[in-house]
Design a protein around this motif. Structure first.
Motif, mmCIF file in Angstrom:
data_model
loop_
_atom_site.group_PDB
_atom_site.id
_atom_site.type_symbol
_atom_site.label_atom_id
_atom_site.label_comp_id
_atom_site.label_asym_id
_atom_site.label_seq_id
_atom_site.Cartn_x
_atom_site.Cartn_y
_atom_site.Cartn_z
ATOM 1 N N ILE A 159 0.894 -1.239 0.013
ATOM 2 C CA ILE A 159 0.186 0.152 -0.021
ATOM 3 C C ILE A 159 0.743 1.392 0.153
ATOM 4 C CG2 ILE A 159 -0.072 0.021 2.693
ATOM 5 C CD1 ILE A 159 -2.922 1.260 -0.012
ATOM 6 N N GLN A 162 2.035 2.009 -3.518
ATOM 7 C CA GLN A 162 0.977 2.374 -4.365
ATOM 8 C C GLN A 162 0.863 4.006 -4.028
ATOM 9 O OE1 GLN A 162 -2.255 -0.258 -3.109
ATOM 10 N NE2 GLN A 162 -2.301 -1.377 -4.989
ATOM 11 N N CYS A 172 -5.617 7.080 -4.486
ATOM 12 C CA CYS A 172 -5.411 5.642 -3.905
ATOM 13 C C CYS A 172 -6.364 5.241 -2.773
ATOM 14 C CB CYS A 172 -3.735 5.913 -3.177
ATOM 15 S SG CYS A 172 -2.508 6.105 -4.212
ATOM 16 N N LYS A 174 -9.216 4.099 -2.971
ATOM 17 C CA LYS A 174 -9.905 2.864 -3.210
ATOM 18 C C LYS A 174 -9.070 1.884 -2.555
ATOM 19 C CE LYS A 174 -11.523 -0.175 -6.636
ATOM 20 N NZ LYS A 174 -11.612 -0.454 -7.968
ATOM 21 N N GLU A 175 -7.678 2.003 -3.078
ATOM 22 C CA GLU A 175 -6.609 0.931 -2.207
ATOM 23 C C GLU A 175 -6.610 1.069 -0.807
ATOM 24 O OE1 GLU A 175 -6.086 2.859 -4.867
ATOM 25 O OE2 GLU A 175 -5.791 1.035 -6.703
#
Length: 447
Positions: A159, A162, A172, A174-175
């Motif tokens: 994460i 990302q 980011c 959503k992640e």
């Protein structure tokens, strides 16, 4: 231009709403104080230099020299209304208001993370042009610009990477939501194992940075004993009915290692473990209040469980096992290990009290005796780990040696393993591992 950038960065910090708790963080707070200092019209260089070094000192203490890495770490592990709502057991679903606020905060924190020491030094050079000041300003220490995300657990590193690859951190979101739904937030996303500790009478969960790395593949033999424990754990993780487990039997047979290996096997599926020392069993209600209403599944681990005749802590354990109104929660199980089948000591004098005419004996001695004997029965699953016979002991030794690719004559390995068992602690899985540790070191020393 630099002064305007610093003012915008300060405004970004002041605009935080959902992640506003970060303003109480020592690094972020000291950075904010530095930016305030730079925006004052009557500021002195001495004051700014002190603020700069206060911030730098706090960042250095944090374990990273990258401001961006530090801020990313805080974003991933922050516990706030947005992240807590995502990981709660009874998730209320999509909340567009919280999500919009979180998105704005991510934009602001990204802007703060881009702050470089050169920007501050450029602004200082414009404010203080006196001879000698520039040398002092340029001598201020720098922090790192490029973050280092390695060294974390795989899902945490993923994460963070990302975010590092993203041009806009808000993209980011959503992640980040998936991360919190899967792994939780706060310390429960950062750590997989905890121990309950007390300081000045206050109990708290302490995250374990490096839990025992033992895996199920490393455990040789005792597959039949471990099978019901593993099966029960899988039922628990999938939300099916499951039981508290008592693993009891001879010392060194692998009871504690089994529990620890189960955590390492299934932590990616949301399993967490809290080790509670026997002395703190009375804190069970406090512990459970911290763990309930979270999406993760928690195993409360009590190692080497046994009670003396005058101990009352077992009543706290019994209350949890029986599932009282306060205690019962579907995301918590208790796994305990013990060398005793009967967890509370019983004395022949207590049995004599059943027929005694002594006025000092308990009237209903049989009730007390049955209460002590029944504690182990309150665990839904009881698994016995017995010391291995010679044949099984040698199989364990050979299995560990093979897993380490030791080159040694099999007859010598067996002969010295039996001698080791005679010299130290008798035959057990623990003794077998200790012997292989010794023989591996001995062989390497004499190469």
């Amino acid at each position: 231009m630099s002064q305007k950038t610093l003012t915008t960065t300060l405004l970004a910090l002041d605009s935080l709403s959902i992640y506003r708790g970060l303003l109480n963080d020592k690094v972020i707070n000291s950075l904010r104080s530095l930016l305030y200092c730079l925006n004052k019209t009557d500021t002195e260089l001495r004051e700014i230099v002190n603020s700069y070094n206060d911030y730098y000192f706090e960042l250095a203490k944090s374990g990273t020299m990258s401001l961006q890495e530090y801020i990313l770490d805080k974003i991933v592990f922050d516990e706030n209304p947005f992240t807590f709502n995502l990981q709660a057991v009874q998730n209320n679903g999509f909340d567009p208001i919280l999500e919009k606020a979180a998105s704005n905060d991510l934009k602001a924190l990204q802007l703060v993370s881009k702050l470089e020491p050169a920007m501050i030094k450029a602004a200082l050079n414009q404010l203080f042009e006196e001879p000698g000041c520039q040398t002092l300003i340029e001598g201020l220490p720098d922090w790192a610009i490029i973050p280092q995300t390695s060294g974390s657990l795989a899902h945490i590193q993923q994460i963070k990477e990302q975010f590092c690859r993203s041009i806009q951190w808000a993209e980011c979101l959503k992640e980040l939501k998936i991360f919190h739904r899967t792994y939780g937030c706060g310390v429960f996303a950062r750590y997989i194992a905890f121990v309950w500790e007390k300081t000045n009478g206050q109990g708290y969960l302490k995250g374990i940075d490096h839990p025992d790395p033992i895996t199920l593949d490393e455990l040789v033999e005792y597959q039949n004993e471990r099978s019901p424990v593993i099966e029960n754990t899988l039922q628990f993780l999938k939300g099916f009915p499951s039981n508290n487990v008592l693993l009891y039997g001879d010392r060194g047979a692998g009871k504690s290692s089994t529990v620890k290996a189960i955590l390492n096997e299934y932590h990616t599926q949301g399993l967490r473990m809290v080790e509670v020392p026997k002395a703190y069993l009375a804190d069970f209600p406090l512990i459970i209040r911290q763990l309930k209403n979270r999406a993760q599944k928690f195993i409360i681990f009590v190692d080497d469980l046994a009670f003396g005749d005058n101990e009352e802590n077992y009543t706290s354990l019994k209350a949890v096992l029986e599932g009282g109104l306060e205690s019962k929660t579907p995301n918590i199980l208790i796994y305990a290990t013990s060398n005793r089948r009967h967890l509370v000591k019983e004395y022949f004098s207590e049995r004599a009290g059943l027929h005694s005419g002594n006025h000092n004996e308990e009237v209903h001695a049989g009730d007390s005796m049955q209460e002590k004997l029944s504690l182990a029965d309150r665990f839904g699953i009881n698994v016995v780990f017995s010391s291995p016979d010679q044949k099984r002991y040698l199989k364990i030794v050979e299995g560990i040696a093979d897993s380490r690719n030791l080159i040694i004559d099999r007859e010598r390995l067996q002969r010295e393993a039996l001698q080791w068992a005679l010299w130290y602690n008798g035959r057990s899985a623990r003794t077998a591992k200790q012997f292989v540790d010794w023989i591996e070191g001995h062989l390497n020393l004499n190469i």
